[in-house]
Design an enzyme around this catalytic site. Structure first.
Site, PDB file in Angstrom:
ATOM      1  N   CYS A  48      30.898 -11.282   2.232  1.00  0.00           N
ATOM      2  CA  CYS A  48      31.920 -12.279   2.543  1.00  0.00           C
ATOM      3  C   CYS A  48      32.494 -11.990   3.926  1.00  0.00           C
ATOM      4  CB  CYS A  48      33.025 -12.198   1.496  1.00  0.00           C
ATOM      5  SG  CYS A  48      34.435 -13.259   1.839  1.00  0.00           S
ATOM      6  N   CYS A  51      36.414 -10.975   3.469  1.00  0.00           N
ATOM      7  CA  CYS A  51      36.896  -9.726   2.851  1.00  0.00           C
ATOM      8  C   CYS A  51      35.849  -8.630   2.751  1.00  0.00           C
ATOM      9  CB  CYS A  51      37.468 -10.013   1.460  1.00  0.00           C
ATOM     10  SG  CYS A  51      36.195 -10.241   0.192  1.00  0.00           S
ATOM     11  N   CYS A  97      34.248 -16.742  -3.119  1.00  0.00           N
ATOM     12  CA  CYS A  97      34.199 -15.293  -3.237  1.00  0.00           C
ATOM     13  C   CYS A  97      35.175 -14.884  -4.339  1.00  0.00           C
ATOM     14  CB  CYS A  97      34.605 -14.660  -1.911  1.00  0.00           C
ATOM     15  SG  CYS A  97      34.837 -12.876  -2.028  1.00  0.00           S
ATOM     16  N   CYS A 100      38.302 -12.633  -2.856  1.00  0.00           N
ATOM     17  CA  CYS A 100      39.380 -13.163  -2.004  1.00  0.00           C
ATOM     18  C   CYS A 100      39.577 -14.666  -2.142  1.00  0.00           C
ATOM     19  CB  CYS A 100      39.151 -12.784  -0.543  1.00  0.00           C
ATOM     20  SG  CYS A 100      37.832 -13.701   0.265  1.00  0.00           S
ATOM     21  N   CYS A 122      24.050 -23.085  -2.083  1.00  0.00           N
ATOM     22  CA  CYS A 122      23.984 -23.632  -0.725  1.00  0.00           C
ATOM     23  C   CYS A 122      25.223 -23.123   0.003  1.00  0.00           C
ATOM     24  CB  CYS A 122      23.966 -25.152  -0.855  1.00  0.00           C
ATOM     25  SG  CYS A 122      23.876 -26.007   0.707  1.00  0.00           S
TER      26      CYS A 122
HETATM   27 ZN   LIG Z   1      35.790 -12.607   0.103  1.00  0.00          ZN
END
Ligand SMILES: [Zn+2]
Length: 134
Positions: A48, A51, A97, A100, A122
């Site tokens: 990510c 984060c 995610c 976060c 996607c």
């Molecule tokens: Zn994240």
């Protein structure tokens, strides 16, 4: 829903570039075929960009020709959170995610891609950061 990583909006704005902020924190979509990882075949882990949580790996990445990096499965099923998205007059499944809450993209199912899951995560390149395998 609360996340392990939570920051005030001003902090996200300060830490991310305007383009990253627009996708990750405002559920934007980067233009098709422009993202830096669309055609990447480098082996490694995609984390990510907000984060650093590990989300996808090159093992599950496949050529979907849809214009965005596509994965048939996340690295771990609890790395991402799936949320029904009824915006833009469609019913889609948003992928966030799980650590976060940042927006990653959408997941589509039953499109007939020859992958083990028949799912296509996607994902916007700008939501990810690739760490190549060493
Ligand atoms: Zn994240």
């Amino acid at each position: 829903m609360s996340y392990d990583v939570e920051k005030p909006d001003e902090q996200w704005r300060a830490e991310l570039t305007p383009a990253e902020y627009q996708v990750l924190r405002q559920a934007g979509t980067e233009p098709a075929f422009r993202g830096e990882y669309t055609d990447t075949t480098t082996k490694g882990v995609y984390s990510c960009r907000a984060c650093g949580a590990e989300l996808f790996t090159s093992t599950e990445k496949f050529e979907s020709h849809c214009g965005w990096p596509s994965f048939y499965d996340p690295k771990d099923s609890d790395a991402v959170e799936l949320i029904e998205d009824r915006s833009h007059g469609m019913v889609r499944t948003e992928v966030r995610c799980a650590r976060c809450g940042s927006h990653l993209g959408h997941v589509f199912e039953g499109e007939g891609y020859p992958t083990p899951t028949d799912q296509r995560y996607c994902i916007n390149s700008i939501s990810l950061r690739l760490t190549p395998e060493s």
